[in-house]
Motif scaffolding. Structure first.
Motif, PDB file in Angstrom:
ATOM      1  N   ASP A 166       0.849   0.291 -21.036  1.00 39.34           N
ATOM      2  CA  ASP A 166       1.692   0.934 -20.032  1.00 39.34           C
ATOM      3  C   ASP A 166       1.112   2.251 -19.530  1.00 39.34           C
ATOM      4  O   ASP A 166       1.695   2.880 -18.648  1.00 39.34           O
ATOM      5  CB  ASP A 166       3.107   1.157 -20.569  1.00 39.34           C
ATOM      6  N   HIS A 167      -0.034   2.690 -20.089  1.00 35.99           N
ATOM      7  CA  HIS A 167      -0.647   3.892 -19.514  1.00 35.99           C
ATOM      8  C   HIS A 167      -1.369   3.567 -18.214  1.00 35.99           C
ATOM      9  O   HIS A 167      -1.744   4.459 -17.463  1.00 35.99           O
ATOM     10  CB  HIS A 167      -1.613   4.540 -20.504  1.00 35.99           C
ATOM     11  N   PHE A 168      -1.572   2.256 -17.940  1.00 39.68           N
ATOM     12  CA  PHE A 168      -2.049   1.826 -16.625  1.00 39.68           C
ATOM     13  C   PHE A 168      -0.848   1.560 -15.727  1.00 39.68           C
ATOM     14  O   PHE A 168       0.202   1.122 -16.202  1.00 39.68           O
ATOM     15  CB  PHE A 168      -2.889   0.556 -16.732  1.00 39.68           C
ATOM     16  N   GLN A 169      -1.013   1.814 -14.446  1.00 37.40           N
ATOM     17  CA  GLN A 169       0.063   1.550 -13.490  1.00 37.40           C
ATOM     18  C   GLN A 169       0.339   0.057 -13.431  1.00 37.40           C
ATOM     19  O   GLN A 169      -0.583  -0.747 -13.267  1.00 37.40           O
ATOM     20  CB  GLN A 169      -0.308   2.067 -12.101  1.00 37.40           C
ATOM     21  N   LEU A 170       1.588  -0.329 -13.586  1.00 39.04           N
ATOM     22  CA  LEU A 170       1.944  -1.747 -13.555  1.00 39.04           C
ATOM     23  C   LEU A 170       1.569  -2.361 -12.218  1.00 39.04           C
ATOM     24  O   LEU A 170       1.638  -1.720 -11.173  1.00 39.04           O
ATOM     25  CB  LEU A 170       3.440  -1.917 -13.805  1.00 39.04           C
ATOM     26  N   VAL A 197       0.837  -1.212   0.000  1.00 42.15           N
ATOM     27  CA  VAL A 197       0.000   0.000   0.000  1.00 42.15           C
ATOM     28  C   VAL A 197       0.867   1.255   0.000  1.00 42.15           C
ATOM     29  O   VAL A 197       0.624   2.197  -0.773  1.00 42.15           O
ATOM     30  CB  VAL A 197      -0.941  -0.017   1.217  1.00 42.15           C
ATOM     31  N   ILE A 198       1.891   1.270   0.851  1.00 44.30           N
ATOM     32  CA  ILE A 198       2.740   2.462   0.954  1.00 44.30           C
ATOM     33  C   ILE A 198       3.509   2.685  -0.345  1.00 44.30           C
ATOM     34  O   ILE A 198       3.630   3.820  -0.826  1.00 44.30           O
ATOM     35  CB  ILE A 198       3.701   2.320   2.153  1.00 44.30           C
ATOM     36  N   ILE A 199       4.024   1.633  -0.923  1.00 44.07           N
ATOM     37  CA  ILE A 199       4.811   1.777  -2.159  1.00 44.07           C
ATOM     38  C   ILE A 199       3.943   2.320  -3.289  1.00 44.07           C
ATOM     39  O   ILE A 199       4.355   3.212  -4.043  1.00 44.07           O
ATOM     40  CB  ILE A 199       5.443   0.424  -2.543  1.00 44.07           C
ATOM     41  N   ASN A 200       2.734   1.799  -3.426  1.00 44.97           N
ATOM     42  CA  ASN A 200       1.851   2.295  -4.489  1.00 44.97           C
ATOM     43  C   ASN A 200       1.491   3.758  -4.270  1.00 44.97           C
ATOM     44  O   ASN A 200       1.420   4.542  -5.226  1.00 44.97           O
ATOM     45  CB  ASN A 200       0.576   1.447  -4.545  1.00 44.97           C
ATOM     46  N   MET A 201       1.267   4.130  -3.012  1.00 48.31           N
ATOM     47  CA  MET A 201       0.953   5.533  -2.728  1.00 48.31           C
ATOM     48  C   MET A 201       2.153   6.428  -3.015  1.00 48.31           C
ATOM     49  O   MET A 201       2.019   7.499  -3.620  1.00 48.31           O
ATOM     50  CB  MET A 201       0.519   5.675  -1.270  1.00 48.31           C
ATOM     51  N   LEU A 202       3.345   5.989  -2.599  1.00 53.47           N
ATOM     52  CA  LEU A 202       4.545   6.798  -2.819  1.00 53.47           C
ATOM     53  C   LEU A 202       4.897   6.894  -4.301  1.00 53.47           C
ATOM     54  O   LEU A 202       5.512   7.874  -4.729  1.00 53.47           O
ATOM     55  CB  LEU A 202       5.716   6.210  -2.032  1.00 53.47           C
ATOM     56  N   THR A 203       4.507   5.904  -5.083  1.00 49.36           N
ATOM     57  CA  THR A 203       4.737   5.977  -6.529  1.00 49.36           C
ATOM     58  C   THR A 203       3.968   7.150  -7.130  1.00 49.36           C
ATOM     59  O   THR A 203       4.518   7.950  -7.903  1.00 49.36           O
ATOM     60  CB  THR A 203       4.310   4.663  -7.206  1.00 49.36           C
ATOM     61  N   PHE A 253      10.044   0.975 -12.373  1.00 51.12           N
ATOM     62  CA  PHE A 253       9.731   1.151 -13.789  1.00 51.12           C
ATOM     63  C   PHE A 253       9.173   2.544 -14.052  1.00 51.12           C
ATOM     64  O   PHE A 253       9.475   3.167 -15.078  1.00 51.12           O
ATOM     65  CB  PHE A 253       8.725   0.093 -14.223  1.00 51.12           C
ATOM     66  N   HIS A 254       8.372   3.055 -13.134  1.00 48.90           N
ATOM     67  CA  HIS A 254       7.723   4.352 -13.329  1.00 48.90           C
ATOM     68  C   HIS A 254       8.558   5.524 -12.823  1.00 48.90           C
ATOM     69  O   HIS A 254       8.311   6.658 -13.225  1.00 48.90           O
ATOM     70  CB  HIS A 254       6.371   4.376 -12.627  1.00 48.90           C
ATOM     71  N   LEU A 255       9.547   5.278 -11.935  1.00 44.87           N
ATOM     72  CA  LEU A 255      10.239   6.392 -11.285  1.00 44.87           C
ATOM     73  C   LEU A 255      11.734   6.418 -11.496  1.00 44.87           C
ATOM     74  O   LEU A 255      12.341   7.487 -11.403  1.00 44.87           O
ATOM     75  CB  LEU A 255       9.966   6.365  -9.766  1.00 44.87           C
ATOM     76  N   ALA A 256      12.370   5.279 -11.714  1.00 46.53           N
ATOM     77  CA  ALA A 256      13.833   5.222 -11.685  1.00 46.53           C
ATOM     78  C   ALA A 256      14.438   5.664 -13.013  1.00 46.53           C
ATOM     79  O   ALA A 256      13.795   5.561 -14.067  1.00 46.53           O
ATOM     80  CB  ALA A 256      14.285   3.804 -11.354  1.00 46.53           C
ATOM     81  N   LEU A 313      -2.137   7.178 -12.854  1.00 45.20           N
ATOM     82  CA  LEU A 313      -0.762   7.547 -12.528  1.00 45.20           C
ATOM     83  C   LEU A 313      -0.505   8.953 -13.047  1.00 45.20           C
ATOM     84  O   LEU A 313      -0.625   9.208 -14.249  1.00 45.20           O
ATOM     85  CB  LEU A 313       0.204   6.558 -13.171  1.00 45.20           C
ATOM     86  N   PRO A 314      -0.179   9.904 -12.165  1.00 40.94           N
ATOM     87  CA  PRO A 314      -0.014  11.304 -12.629  1.00 40.94           C
ATOM     88  C   PRO A 314       1.153  11.455 -13.600  1.00 40.94           C
ATOM     89  O   PRO A 314       2.107  10.655 -13.596  1.00 40.94           O
ATOM     90  CB  PRO A 314       0.249  12.071 -11.327  1.00 40.94           C
TER      91      PRO A 314
END
Length: 969
Positions: free
Chosen positions: A592-596, A225-231, A301-304, A613-614
């Motif tokens: 990939d426009h949906f969050q993995l 939950v925390i990881i998805n929120m922080l993403t 994948f979305h942030l790094a 995903l913003p």
């Protein structure tokens, strides 16, 4: 008919006997619940909960069960609350009658009962008790037990769904719980935040760094939950790290002007908070929970940055050894990743090879991944693998393999001819489905180079008599019609055969026959004019209106009449227009426009509750919003207050005033000494010793650089912490030596053989590391056993775990042969016993070394009075208390031996105790400052009880093991 009434009677009798048995069985349980014996009530509740676990209905027992909610037996009360949570929503009226009992349960001394009462209260879905629920949640959010606070966080979404108007008050509770420093609460309150107010991102700002640092210790589902929120948070607060590093596929499609504009942009420097999130989530790739690994993978994948995303590949490949359900989800995400990040999975190509035992869905997904990974280097290996798969008995899998071959041929021009020849060979296969699928794929490939493959078209035309699959027949007819000029002798004959069987063909084939007739009429009307009119007449009276309409449309276009003569000149442009070659794309291209890792990505459709995903911000938001105000470096620990001292002169004046005060107080105490009893005198002496130690510790001023002390000096010091009954000198009570006991144990860091003559040992000096109070001081001793000198000895941090930090020791420029040198370095282990993997470097060599601390070295001593100890211990009960019984050896049953062994195992200080049968110790963890309390209570015949109270349950568990080993070895 004669036997039917008898059968009905027997059936009714069986049903009645069943219900009588059920009723009797429930009556038996009711009698047990009404009994005065707790043992019978407990047995009844166990059976009822077992019934619920098996899916049986036990709602008729609600009145009998709810009467026992006030039972004094804790075990019975726990099971009653479990039952009530299940049926409170169904039996709302009866549950409301007992609401006062639930409210009393919120005040119960047992944390489990308080939490269960709140859980039942929040399960009663009645609007009238919303104010009671709100009050209960607010009180539980301030409960001293983290388990109750966790339950309060779980109750927040329930209340919000019942009455959304309470949102503002619930947000206040969420804000309070977000500030909680307990790992047990973190995941639950973030889930409540996501359910109630995900748009209030301002609540996360000041808790962002805390959540990142706590993440490693949170329960597994809380981590997800925390990881998805922080993403999603990071996508709104940080800039895109790949702004100037686009994917290879995107670069090919960008125009030169855009590339030039990107090249002019300044390189992006990653925000430290962005880096903190990546660093603290990376160790979770080794989690045993597949959901946690998947959450970290999607975050990277979305942030790094593109160069760092590759670390997730190995973790995802590891999950392919799990259950088929897990494999399915992982492969869905890997298939999406390989479209944009193909390179990171190429080293693991063989991990996606298909096994005969794999389910069909897994096989098809692995085919997708292999196809996405295909390039000029590995295509020969992949095609050989595909040839093996075609021999499979799974028809759907074989069809997918043929489609994969077609995609490889489309994407890699060098192997197009090879793939096409291989597919042509499959046209002679005995399996009709294999031939049909091959025809469909060949049709798409021939559109790219039709002039080179007229022989293949002729060969396929001969198959019209044998292939019966409608799609394959339609594909052959489309190819012959589209390229009829390349096979002018064969095409009219094919139309003749199709005209004979027109009325028996499927609709999709009939449409292609009409197209073939129209194209031949326009290119070879002499041979096909009559055939075309015959086919159009058949289609004119077909049962399918699509075919009738197509026939009218074609007739008006190609057959010249007085009215349509002007239109016929456009027929060639319409039917014989050059068709673009088809593009065979992966079905995962636009996913990939949906969050993995989300359900929406799995379904390729937006699921209920999905949060988009913003997009990355164009300008970096203000990073100061995450800065939390830190108070001055004044920290009260028990009765002692440590302050940062000023200049040397100030400390000297303080020490002088302290000595004068101590002298005057001692004189006044001596004057009254005669009127005191012996016992009072003894207690007075103990207090003086403790006060003196406190004053000395307050007066201590840390050094400005790491202190270098030889290990031999540390090993020779016998350090004592027993402050009771001992006349300790000032030097013994100095802060640098106040807590360790016994001989410090040294560990080998580098063997002389591995180090080519250089050997290194280390120990934990138990001295304050002055540059950083959150670091543990590690004493190093270097010995040069070689015949040559060693130069430029220094340390580098290579692979530190999440959150760890290192303060390197000053570089040793020269270590002559046969000489030794010592140094001190600081390591922040983040209250974890995970090893710090470092690199020891000289001018010519590099050595990888590892420093792993015992749990007892992650603490620093604190001074507590007996009353303070008891008060703190009372707040760390329940799951924060661990108790073990042991038998002490005869020679270690005295108080001095116990103190020495406990303080050797853990860096703790002795707490004064009025009981002769108890030894108490106190300390705090170095990084987080969590309190650690240890009690050793001795009884008769050497039987002792060890109790450890610690907010960090993992540290408490490990500490119990170490102290048990120290007391019993």
């Amino acid at each position: 008919h004669a036997r039917q009434p008898c059968a009905l009677r027997q059936e009714n009798k069986a049903v009645n006997s069943f219900w009588m048995f059920s009723s009797c069985r429930h009556d038996d349980l009711k009698e047990m619940l009404d009994s005065n014996k707790d043992s019978l009530k407990l047995e009844a509740m166990k059976r009822i909960v077992a019934m619920i676990a098996r899916g049986k209905n036990a709602s008729d027992l609600f009145p009998a069960v709810v009467k026992n909610v006030a039972c004094k037996n804790i075990e019975v009360k726990k099971l009653v609350y479990v039952y009530l949570v299940r049926y409170a929503e169904e039996q709302q009226d009866l549950a409301l009658l007992s609401i006062s009992t639930f409210q009393r349960g919120l005040k119960d001394p047992n944390q489990l009962i308080r939490a269960s009462a709140l859980r039942v209260l929040s399960s009663i879905r009645v609007t009238i008790i919303v104010p009671i629920m709100m009050l209960a949640i607010k009180e539980a959010a301030s409960d001293m037990s983290p388990y109750v606070r966790k339950t309060a966080a779980h109750a927040i979404p329930k209340l919000y769904s019942l009455d959304p108007e309470q949102k503002d008050q619930l947000i206040e509770v969420i804000e309070k719980l977000l500030a909680d420093k307990t790992t047990l609460v973190a995941g639950s309150v973030v889930m409540a935040f996501e359910e109630v107010c995900p748009e209030r991102i301002d609540l996360i700002h000041k808790n962002y760094r805390k959540l990142c640092n706590l993440l490693i210790d949170v329960e597994e589902w809380g981590q997800v939950v925390i990881i998805n929120m922080l993403t999603r948070y990071a996508r709104t607060q940080f800039l895109n790290p790949n702004l100037n590093d686009e994917d290879d596929d995107e670069k090919e499609n960008k125009e030169k002007a855009e590339a030039a504009a990107l090249a002019k942009r300044k390189p992006y420097v990653m925000d430290p908070d962005h880096r903190l999130l990546l660093r603290n989530t990376k160790p979770l790739l080794q989690s045993r929970n597949a959901a946690v690994v998947m959450a970290v993978a999607q975050l990277y994948f979305h942030l790094a940055p593109k160069a760092e995303v590759g670390v997730i590949a190995k973790a995802l490949v590891r999950l392919l050894r799990s259950h088929s359900e897990v494999q399915f989800v992982v492969l869905q995400n890997v298939a999406t990743m390989t479209i944009r990040r193909r390179g990171m999975f190429e080293p693991y190509l063989k991990s996606f090879y298909i096994r005969s035992t794999d389910p069909t869905l897994i096989k098809i997904l692995k085919l997708e991944v292999l196809t996405n990974l295909a390039n000029e280097t590995n295509i020969s290996t992949i095609l050989r693998e595909f040839q093996t798969y075609i021999k499979s008995m799974d028809k759907d899998f074989v069809a997918a393999t043929i489609q994969a071959i077609g995609r490889c041929a489309t994407n890699i021009g060098e192997v197009r001819d090879t793939c096409l020849n291989g597919l042509v060979q499959l046209l002679s296969n005995r399996d009709e489905l294999v031939v049909a699928e091959s025809v469909v794929v060949i049709k798409k490939l021939l559109q790219m180079q039709p002039e080179k493959h007229s022989d293949i078209i002729k060969h396929m035309a001969k198959l019209t008599d044998n292939i019966q699959v409608p799609m394959a027949r339609a594909s052959i007819l489309w190819l012959i019609g589209e390229y009829c000029e390349h096979v002018p002798k064969i095409a009219p004959d094919v139309l003749r055969k199709m005209a004979k069987s027109f009325t028996y063909e499927e609709d999709i084939v009939k449409l292609q026959i009409l197209n073939l007739a129209a194209k031949l009429y326009l290119t070879n009307s002499k041979q096909t004019k009559l055939l075309t009119q015959y086919v159009l007449n058949l289609a004119k009276y077909d049962q399918n209106y699509d075919i009738r309409d197509r026939a009218r449309f074609i007739r008006q276009l190609i057959v010249p009449t007085e009215k349509s003569g002007a239109l016929s000149k456009y027929a060639k442009k319409l039917f014989l227009a050059l068709k673009p070659a088809p593009v065979l794309e992966s079905p995962f291209k636009d996913r990939d426009h949906f969050q993995l890792g989300s359900l929406s990505h799995l379904l390729n459709a937006k699921a209920g509750g999905y949060q988009e995903l913003p997009d990355w911000p164009e300008a970096a938001p203000d990073p100061s919003v995450r800065n939390v105000e830190v108070k001055e470096s004044v920290r009260a620990v028990g009765t002692v207050t440590y302050r940062d001292t000023g200049t040397n002169s100030a400390s000297a004046s303080d020490s002088a005033s302290d000595s004068e005060q101590s002298r005057s107080s001692s004189e006044s105490e001596e004057s009254d000494e005669g009127s005191e009893s012996e016992e009072e005198k003894e207690n007075k002496n103990k207090k003086k010793v403790v006060k003196k130690a406190v004053k000395e510790s307050e007066r201590f001023e840390p050094a400005t650089s790491p202190q270098v002390t030889p290990i031999s000096t540390l090993l020779s010091n016998s350090l004592v912490t027993d402050l009771e009954g001992l006349s300790l000198s000032d030097s013994v009570l100095a802060p640098s030596t106040i807590t360790p006991s016994g001989t410090l144990k040294s560990y080998e860091l580098l063997h002389r053989i591995t180090g080519e003559g250089l050997s290194v040992e280390y120990c934990f000096g138990r001295q304050p590391f002055s540059p950083d109070a959150n670091m543990v001081a590690v004493q190093l001793q270097f010995t040069n056993n070689s015949t040559s000198e060693t130069k430029n000895l220094h340390m580098k941090d290579v692979k530190l775990q999440s959150g760890m930090r290192v303060k390197e020791f000053p570089e040793i420029e020269l270590l002559p042969a046969g000489d030794t040198a010592s140094a001190v370095m600081g390591i922040d282990f983040c209250d974890s016993t995970q090893a710090a993997n470092l690199q020891l470097c000289t001018s010519t060599r590099k050595f990888f070394v590892s420093i792993q601390p015992p749990v007892g070295e992650l603490m620093r001593p604190v001074f507590l009075t007996e009353n303070e100890f008891k008060r703190e211990q009372g707040q760390l009960m329940g799951m924060n208390e661990l108790t073990e019984k042991l038998i002490l050896d005869a020679k270690y049953r005295n108080e001095h031996a116990i103190v020495q062994r406990v303080t050797t195992a853990a860096h703790l200080s002795r707490v004064p105790c009025g009981s002769d049968n108890e030894c108490r110790f106190a300390g705090r963890t170095v990084t987080s400052g969590s309190l650690v309390l240890v009690t050793v209570a001795t009884g008769e015949e050497g039987v002792a009880q060890l109790t450890v109270n610690c907010e960090k349950m993992v540290i408490g568990t490990m500490l119990v093991k170490d102290i048990l080993l120290a007391l019993t070895q």
